[in-house]
Every structure is written in C-alpha cells, then in structure tokens.
Design an enzyme around this catalytic site. Structure first.
Site, PDB file in Angstrom:
ATOM      1  N   GLU A  78       0.824  -1.209   0.000  1.00 36.98           N
ATOM      2  CA  GLU A  78       0.000   0.000   0.000  1.00 36.98           C
ATOM      3  C   GLU A  78       0.859   1.261   0.000  1.00 36.98           C
ATOM      4  O   GLU A  78       1.854   1.350   0.710  1.00 36.98           O
ATOM      5  CB  GLU A  78      -0.923   0.009   1.217  1.00 36.98           C
ATOM      6  N   CYS A 141      -7.605  -2.502   8.328  1.00 39.75           N
ATOM      7  CA  CYS A 141      -6.310  -2.485   7.636  1.00 39.75           C
ATOM      8  C   CYS A 141      -5.782  -1.056   7.490  1.00 39.75           C
ATOM      9  O   CYS A 141      -4.642  -0.762   7.852  1.00 39.75           O
ATOM     10  CB  CYS A 141      -6.432  -3.149   6.267  1.00 39.75           C
ATOM     11  N   HIS A 165      -1.353  -5.830   1.420  1.00 43.80           N
ATOM     12  CA  HIS A 165      -2.563  -6.638   1.320  1.00 43.80           C
ATOM     13  C   HIS A 165      -2.287  -7.899   0.508  1.00 43.80           C
ATOM     14  O   HIS A 165      -1.527  -7.860  -0.466  1.00 43.80           O
ATOM     15  CB  HIS A 165      -3.690  -5.850   0.650  1.00 43.80           C
TER      16      HIS A 165
END
Length: 213
Positions: A78, A141, A165
């Site tokens: 991310e 998350c 992820h």
C-alpha cells in the site's frame, strides 16, 4: 536489524486469514534481519495498542502489517493510509465506526516509508503477481497502516513502516465463483521477498506503478 511483521486474525465470517497464516510461515531470519511475528486482532484501537506494545518491547527497525483483501489478484503493498475509520462491517468486537478520524491530531494521510516499488519488483521477478495499491480501504487495515505511520511520525522517527494486502487462498473461494486466489506458499514467499526488499533498500526505486483511475 529487526523487522516486526503483523498478521490479523480471521474476520468477516472467515475461518482463516491468509495474512496471518503467511506470516507464520516466514523464516525467523531474512537478509540477516531478525523477524518478529505478531498476531493482531481485527479490532479498531486494540490492534494498534498491541503493535505499539511490541514496538516498545522489541524496538524494531521496520514494521510491516499484513492484511487480507479478498478480490485482489496479487500481493499489493500500500502507498498511502488516510485518516478515516468508515467500517462497512463490524470488527471482531462489534465496533463499527463511521466517518471518524483515526487520530484527531493526525495528518489527512500518511505515505508508506517502505520501498514498495522495490518490493513489487522482487515479487514480479520471482513470478508472483504484485502491484502497488493506492487504497488500503477504510476498515481495520487502513486503521492499522495509518496508526503505525502516525506513531512513527510522532514518536518513532527511525522506524520504517507500511502495509501489504494479500489475496484470498483457494479454500476461501470454493463458494465464491470467479473470485481470485493465491496459494499460501506463494503469499508467504511474496512476503519474504517484500521483507528482503525492505531490509536491503534504504530508498525506493523509480518505476512506473501508477494508475490511470
């Protein structure tokens, strides 16, 4: 060097979380760095409390949190976390914050301090589908990614941190037609390569990993 790597317990009706299972399979040393594995609850606030307790206990150089993103085809480091909790479903303690800030005194967003493009390159060169993601969602998350980067910004400036992820594993998609999955072995190998890249790269590489929309 020490790397703290976290994985969530199962949530949303699932009996397994590939993030946690892949973390468990990691070796105890990667590129001469000690790997500290930590299970965290899929619970707002408590997840961050457990991570900070382990930051204080182990004093890691790098913190990488791993989460499940059902529907994604590859492993996706991310780029950014945003200062919002907006839960479509309840967490594992039935909390469901809607349109609340993670931290009132935090920035609107924090960018990862991990070399995410180097991570993607390592995985792709080993045949593991991977790409940079520009949204960590608005559930636990993103909450954890934002919270860790907030802590780094406010208290632990020498730590690098970020989030990855991972997809479903095959057993999770038996009753989910046309849903992508990846073997737990490939997920764990991808995470190992990501840690390797994080340990070996002080700065990120320059490659095109953006999106049109």
């Amino acid at each position: 060097m020490k790397v703290l790597i976290t994985g969530f317990d199962p949530f949303g009706g699932e009996s397994i979380n590939p993030a946690l299972e892949a973390v468990k399979k990691l070796p105890n040393t990667i590129s001469n760095a000690e790997i500290i594995k930590l299970e965290i609850p899929t619970v707002f606030k408590k997840s961050l409390e457990k991570i900070e307790a382990n930051i204080l206990a182990h004093k890691p150089d790098i913190v990488i949190s791993i989460g499940q993103a059902g529907g994604r085809f590859g492993i996706t480091p991310e780029r950014v976390a945003i200062n919002i909790d907006d839960a479509r479903i309840e967490d594992n303690e039935k909390n469901q914050p809607i349109d609340l800030k993670v931290f009132e005194d935090g920035e609107n967003a924090y960018f990862t301090t991990l070399p995410i493009k180097a991570m993607v390159k390592e995985m792709q060169e080993s045949g593991i589908p991977s790409s940079v993601s520009n949204s960590a969602g608005t559930f636990v998350c993103n909450h954890v990614m934002y919270g860790v980067l907030y802590m780094i910004n406010k208290k632990y400036p020498n730590i690098k941190g970020g989030f990855i992820h991972v997809p479903y594993i095959p057993s999770q998609v038996v009753s989910k037609p046309n849903m992508p999955s990846m073997s737990i072995e490939d997920i764990s190998k991808g995470l190992e390569l990501s840690v390797k890249a994080a340990v070996e790269n002080n700065t990120d590489i320059k490659t095109a990993q953006g999106e049109i929309c």
